[in-house]
Write an enzyme that holds these catalytic residues in place. Structure first.
Site, PDB file in Angstrom:
ATOM      1  N   ASP A 283       6.172   8.512 -34.776  1.00  0.00           N
ATOM      2  CA  ASP A 283       7.438   7.737 -34.555  1.00  0.00           C
ATOM      3  C   ASP A 283       7.744   6.508 -35.369  1.00  0.00           C
ATOM      4  OD1 ASP A 283       5.473   6.114 -33.140  1.00  0.00           O
ATOM      5  OD2 ASP A 283       6.025   7.006 -31.382  1.00  0.00           O
TER       6      ASP A 283
ATOM      7  N   ASN B 281       3.264   4.599 -17.969  1.00  0.00           N
ATOM      8  CA  ASN B 281       4.233   5.459 -17.210  1.00  0.00           C
ATOM      9  C   ASN B 281       3.880   6.940 -17.566  1.00  0.00           C
ATOM     10  OD1 ASN B 281       5.366   5.722 -19.634  1.00  0.00           O
ATOM     11  ND2 ASN B 281       7.441   4.936 -18.824  1.00  0.00           N
TER      12      ASN B 281
ATOM     13  N   GLU C 254       9.492   9.390 -22.731  1.00  0.00           N
ATOM     14  CA  GLU C 254       9.708   8.790 -21.711  1.00  0.00           C
ATOM     15  C   GLU C 254       9.353   9.731 -20.565  1.00  0.00           C
ATOM     16  OE1 GLU C 254       8.959   5.699 -21.140  1.00  0.00           O
ATOM     17  OE2 GLU C 254       9.238   4.812 -23.241  1.00  0.00           O
TER      18      GLU C 254
END
Length: 243
Positions: free
Chosen positions: A67, A136, A143
């Site tokens: 990324d 998370n 995400e």
């Protein structure tokens, strides 16, 4: 999934570096998928050390990064381009032309993502993809809730991610709000995946991601479906797993 337990971060880094070095030795012209952040720093330090001792040769190796922030130039100290050069590339003999990072300065998001995806295909795919694990369950900038079938795409960073990143910038307005990232599908196409995790703070998500159900709400859980995944984690990170 193969799980390798290490006593601490240093041992985790060395064990993971062993796997990467074996890949480079067995296939000198391999394509490595690389990651940024604090987790892989120990790995890069170890690989640099082995290179300097003459044990590794990266002259034929190619790399593709996971990324990059959208809007950050190569000379911005917070860009992943800068991170990779400072912490790894400039210390080994990998050819700069063989290192590929999403173009954060490409204003056309669709083009930036398509270009990065095309590079991966042109290289013949990724032989070994290195990953960290977010609190998370995110991998790359994927995400919770992101569709598993996505390829390289532009993401809007969550408010919590922006706030967490703000410590690296002079003011909150300077923090990027978007990033280009390999998608879950792109990651899953890698021939081998190496994921590293350390610290007690990651214990809950390690258990959830690798011993719980495979759901988009825990992006890393999809790795359970990959045929060749190695998790290298320290004792603290594995402390809540049913091993």
């Amino acid at each position: 999934m193969k799980i390798i337990k290490a006593k601490d971060y240093t041992e985790m880094s060395r064990k993971a570096a062993n796997i990467i070095s074996a890949q480079v030795i067995m296939k000198p012209n391999c394509v490595l998928g690389l990651a940024t952040g604090s987790s892989p720093l120990g790995i890069y330090t170890q690989l640099i050390d082995w290179y300097k001792k003459g044990d590794l040769d990266f002259s034929h190796t190619k790399s593709v990064n996971l990324d990059e922030y959208r809007g950050l130039s190569h000379d911005n100290e917070q860009s992943y381009y800068y991170f990779m050069n400072e912490n790894f590339f400039k210390h080994i003999n990998i050819a700069p032309a063989n290192t590929y990072i999403p173009d954060g300065m490409e204003p056309d998001a669709a083009k930036a993502c398509a270009d990065h995806e095309a590079i991966i295909q042109e290289l013949g795919g990724i032989d070994l993809q290195l990953l960290g694990l977010g609190n998370n369950g995110h991998i790359g900038f994927n995400e919770p809730g992101v569709a598993f079938e996505k390829e390289t795409h532009c993401v809007n960073l969550t408010e919590s991610t922006i706030q967490a990143n703000s410590r690296f910038f002079k003011k909150i307005e300077d923090v990027p709000t978007q990033a280009y990232t390999m998608g879950i599908k792109t990651i899953m196409m890698a021939k081998k995946i190496l994921i590293i995790v350390s610290g007690e703070g990651k214990a809950n998500i390690v258990n959830k991601a690798f011993f719980g159900p495979v759901v988009p709400q825990v992006p890393a859980s999809i790795l359970q479906m990959h045929p060749d995944v190695t998790l290298v984690a320290d004792a603290a990170a594995l402390s809540k797993c049913p091993l």
